[in-house]
Scaffold this motif. Structure first.
Motif, short mmCIF file in Angstrom:
data_model
loop_
_atom_site.label_atom_id
_atom_site.label_comp_id
_atom_site.label_asym_id
_atom_site.label_seq_id
_atom_site.Cartn_x
_atom_site.Cartn_y
_atom_site.Cartn_z
N VAL A 354 0.85 -1.20 0.00
CA VAL A 354 0.00 0.00 0.00
C VAL A 354 0.88 1.24 0.00
O VAL A 354 1.76 1.40 0.86
CB VAL A 354 -0.93 0.01 1.23
CG1 VAL A 354 -1.82 1.25 1.19
CG2 VAL A 354 -1.77 -1.25 1.27
N ALA A 355 0.68 2.11 -0.99
CA ALA A 355 1.43 3.37 -1.08
C ALA A 355 0.62 4.50 -0.47
O ALA A 355 -0.59 4.59 -0.71
CB ALA A 355 1.76 3.67 -2.54
N ALA A 391 9.82 -4.02 10.19
CA ALA A 391 11.12 -3.46 9.81
C ALA A 391 10.83 -2.11 9.17
O ALA A 391 10.06 -2.03 8.21
CB ALA A 391 11.86 -4.37 8.83
N ALA A 392 11.41 -1.04 9.72
CA ALA A 392 11.06 0.31 9.27
C ALA A 392 12.28 1.06 8.76
O ALA A 392 13.39 0.92 9.29
CB ALA A 392 10.42 1.10 10.42
N ALA A 461 11.12 -9.72 8.73
CA ALA A 461 9.89 -9.09 9.24
C ALA A 461 8.77 -9.31 8.22
O ALA A 461 9.01 -9.47 7.03
CB ALA A 461 10.11 -7.61 9.47
N ASN A 462 7.52 -9.31 8.71
CA ASN A 462 6.39 -9.49 7.79
C ASN A 462 5.66 -8.19 7.47
O ASN A 462 4.68 -8.19 6.74
CB ASN A 462 5.41 -10.55 8.32
CG ASN A 462 5.00 -10.32 9.75
OD1 ASN A 462 4.83 -9.18 10.18
ND2 ASN A 462 4.86 -11.40 10.52
N LEU A 463 6.14 -7.05 8.03
CA LEU A 463 5.61 -5.74 7.66
C LEU A 463 6.77 -4.79 7.44
O LEU A 463 7.55 -4.50 8.36
CB LEU A 463 4.68 -5.18 8.75
CG LEU A 463 4.20 -3.73 8.53
CD1 LEU A 463 3.41 -3.59 7.24
CD2 LEU A 463 3.37 -3.23 9.72
N LEU A 464 6.91 -4.31 6.21
CA LEU A 464 7.93 -3.31 5.87
C LEU A 464 7.27 -1.94 5.84
O LEU A 464 6.25 -1.75 5.18
CB LEU A 464 8.52 -3.59 4.49
CG LEU A 464 9.72 -4.52 4.36
CD1 LEU A 464 10.12 -4.62 2.89
CD2 LEU A 464 10.88 -4.04 5.19
N VAL A 465 7.85 -0.98 6.57
CA VAL A 465 7.36 0.39 6.57
C VAL A 465 8.49 1.26 6.01
O VAL A 465 9.54 1.42 6.64
CB VAL A 465 6.96 0.86 7.98
CG1 VAL A 465 6.49 2.30 7.94
CG2 VAL A 465 5.87 -0.03 8.54
N VAL A 492 3.58 -4.34 2.88
CA VAL A 492 4.40 -3.13 2.75
C VAL A 492 3.53 -1.89 2.88
O VAL A 492 2.49 -1.80 2.23
CB VAL A 492 5.14 -3.09 1.40
CG1 VAL A 492 6.01 -1.83 1.30
CG2 VAL A 492 6.00 -4.34 1.20
N LEU A 493 3.97 -0.94 3.71
CA LEU A 493 3.42 0.41 3.73
C LEU A 493 4.52 1.33 3.21
O LEU A 493 5.61 1.39 3.77
CB LEU A 493 3.02 0.82 5.15
CG LEU A 493 1.82 0.09 5.76
CD1 LEU A 493 1.59 0.52 7.20
CD2 LEU A 493 0.56 0.34 4.94
#
Length: 636
Positions: A354-355, A391-392, A461-465, A492-493
């Motif tokens: 998501v962008a 992971a940000a 990680a399962n969510l990249l920011v 992904v964000l």
């Protein structure tokens, strides 16, 4: 016109480039591209006169005006935003300052005896100022500022009060108002949002002077440039057209070089066979010696390394999260009493990319901080799902790296080298061989960003920011990032102004504007590249808008790009599943080959059944993958 001939530059034993020739004339809008560390900024500094070449020369007329926007601003000012922008207006700015001085003199009672001379000077200066359109200068400056995202109330603020990104916008506005004969911009879109990039694109497309700019934004290059100069192989290659034409022409050039090298290799092999056959035959001695001399004089054709152009990166398999990864319910967030966003209700599900787009200061980063728990919700709720590991990457993360450590030392800190070959991963991010031993402090801005990204993205990680990950990255590094995000199996964000990246990786867009956050499925072109970027401002654009054929073409092909993006993700997903299925088949084959299994007919039958099922699943995945790969090839 500015002309550069035979430029060469080295730092110690490291040669950046040689024999670079460049012409900047009215109507030429040139994009300068190349990998990090190839010398783009150094070349620009030679053109502007702040750096001396080792060889070659730069020639420019005495009356020519040159404007330069560097990556990093040097110096300070106590002026307000509007006065700083107006001060760049050349003769008009000088006349405005002179009028201010004369007005002060007219009101000074100690200069009564000189009133006649002062009035005469004031009249002449005022006439010249009016003839050049000086009384519209402040209004035009405000239009430029509005196009770059400034509110009307920002005009009176001190430049010193602004962050680095907004100061860069002030400097850019000053240059646009000055309208120099030659305009040189080093990464002008780095600190802009999508709206401002679209606005700047329109202004530069209509630019009548000479323009040279460095950018990694393909859409921006394609819309603005009518020439592309690539720094590669320690020299410069010029191509006519925008980015699309550049890609085709570069591929044709590389193909020609490879064909010529192959032909040369065949001729050399032919000569070597002749020499080996007749080396000791007296009647052929003269011919043998002639061919040996020819071989010694032959200049070998060097084939460019395509690995410098295309790179790949594979993620570690992340742990599985819950279906709902992030959820906002009537959430509001801000700082103090000022709520930046409110009444946000959105759900991000597992596997989505998501962008977040919208004007700077509109609330994109605020939403990220809210979901990560860095700020508390002023109303409603914002929470991550179960088993979500994050992971940000932040905009300023690259600037905070320890410059005293080597690349490999910094990258390896806290990572188990038994699980990943760290040098292989670094190599895929452009730090192969000796580059891994370089000090972080010696890296360029793009190289530091690339290292920080690699460090962020290796964590399972399962969510990249990711907040503006493409700033300072060169085009090959953006390709690496794009491939990585397409292949990434997690969620992904992404906050970015790179429209090409958004089109190719995003499943959905969150438009953050006017205190609200709106969800768009897919990537609507009217949201990504609005037909009129100034519709969000009460002030019209300062220049007449020229029709942009390339922009219209991009809008016409937006659906095709979305289709190819979906196919690319499907191919990557099927490929991952196929690798796992093949591993299952290999494990079952190993078990079936164990002689002890034959002593247990029931176990043998069970393994045989599982083996047949696994083989059928692998065959089905292979079929699906082949079909999807063919469809992707046709679509692209």
């Amino acid at each position: 016109m500015l002309t550069a001939s035979g430029l060469a530059k080295s730092f110690g034993p490291r040669e950046l480039f040689r024999d670079v020739t460049l012409l900047l004339s009215a109507g030429r809008r040139t994009a300068l591209v190349g990998g990090n560390g190839t010398g783009k900024t150094t070349l620009i500094e030679i053109l502007t006169g702040s750096e001396k070449p080792d060889r070659g020369s730069v020639t420019k007329p005495r009356q020519m005006t040159l404007g330069y926007l560097p990556q990093d601003l040097v110096g300070d000012t106590k002026r307000t935003v509007i006065s700083e922008v107006v001060s760049g207006a050349g003769e008009l700015a000088t006349l405005a300052d002179r009028l201010t001085e004369l007005e002060a003199a007219l009101s000074d009672p100690h200069q009564n005896q000189d009133q006649h001379k002062i009035l005469e000077a004031y009249g002449e200066t005022q006439s010249r100022f009016a003839a050049l359109g000086g009384y519209a200068l402040e209004a035009e400056a405000k239009k430029v500022l509005a196009g770059l995202g400034f509110a009307e109330s920002d005009s009176g603020r001190g430049v010193n009060e602004l962050s680095g990104g907004w100061r860069m916008r002030v400097a850019l506005a000053r240059l646009l108002l000055a309208k120099p004969d030659v305009l040189i911009l080093d990464e002008p879109t780095n600190h802009l949002d999508v709206d401002s990039v679209a606005w700047l694109e329109q202004q530069l497309t209509a630019w009548s002077g000479a323009l040279l700019f460095v950018s990694h934004d393909r859409d921006f290059i394609d819309a603005v440039a009518n020439r592309v100069v690539e720094l590669a192989e320690r020299t410069a290659f010029e191509y006519v057209g925008g980015f699309a034409e550049f890609v085709v022409a570069r591929e044709e050039r590389l193909t020609r070089i490879e064909a010529a090298a192959a032909g040369q290799a065949r001729e050399i092999a032919k000569v070597e066979r002749f020499v080996n056959r007749f080396r000791y035959k007296a009647t052929k001695a003269r011919q043998v010696q002639s061919r040996l001399k020819t071989l010694k004089k032959l200049e070998m054709i060097k084939v460019p390394d395509r690995k410098e152009i295309v790179a790949r990166f594979a993620f570690p398999e992340p742990p599985r999260s819950s279906r709902v990864v992030a959820e906002f319910h009537k959430a509001a967030a801000g700082y103090g009493q000022n709520m930046v966003v409110s009444n946000v209700s959105l759900t991000v599900e597992r596997g989505q990319t998501v962008a977040l787009i919208g004007p700077n200061g509109g609330g994109k980063t605020t939403l990220l901080k809210l979901i990560l728990g860095e700020i508390a919700a002023g109303a409603g709720t914002a929470q991550l799902g179960k088993n979500v590991s994050v992971a940000a990457f932040s905009q300023h993360q690259a600037d905070e790296l320890d410059g005293t450590r080597t690349v490999i030392e910094l990258f390896a800190a806290g990572i188990d080298p038994q699980k990943r070959n760290l040098r292989t991963v670094l190599g895929s991010f452009g730090f192969g061989g000796d580059a891994a031993e370089r000090l972080v402090g010696d890296l360029s801005g793009g190289e530091r960003t690339r290292l920080a990204l690699a460090r962020t993205m290796i964590e399972p990680a399962n969510l990249l920011v990711l907040d503006e990950p493409t700033n300072h990255l060169d085009l090959p590094s953006c390709d690496v990032l794009e491939d990585a995000l397409v292949a990434y199996p997690g969620t992904v964000l992404l906050v970015t102004h790179d429209r090409h990246l958004i089109r190719n990786v995003a499943d959905a867009v969150i438009e953050v504007r006017g205190g609200k956050a709106t969800w768009h499925s897919g990537v609507p072109e009217e949201v990504l590249t609005p037909p009129d970027p100034t519709r969000f401002s009460s002030v019209a654009a300062p220049y007449d808008k020229a029709p942009n054929v390339r922009t219209e073409k991009r809008r016409a092909t937006a659906h095709a790009r979305q289709v190819s993006s979906d196919l690319r993700k499907r191919v990557a997903r099927l490929e991952r599943n196929l690798v796992k299925a093949d591993q299952v088949v290999a494990n079952l084959e190993k078990q079936l080959s164990d002689p002890t299994v034959c002593n247990d007919p029931a176990e043998l039958q069970r393994l045989a059944n599982r083996y047949e099922t696994a083989k059928a699943q692998a065959a089905a995945l292979l079929h699906d993958w082949s079909e999807a790969a063919e469809q992707l090839e046709a679509a692209t």
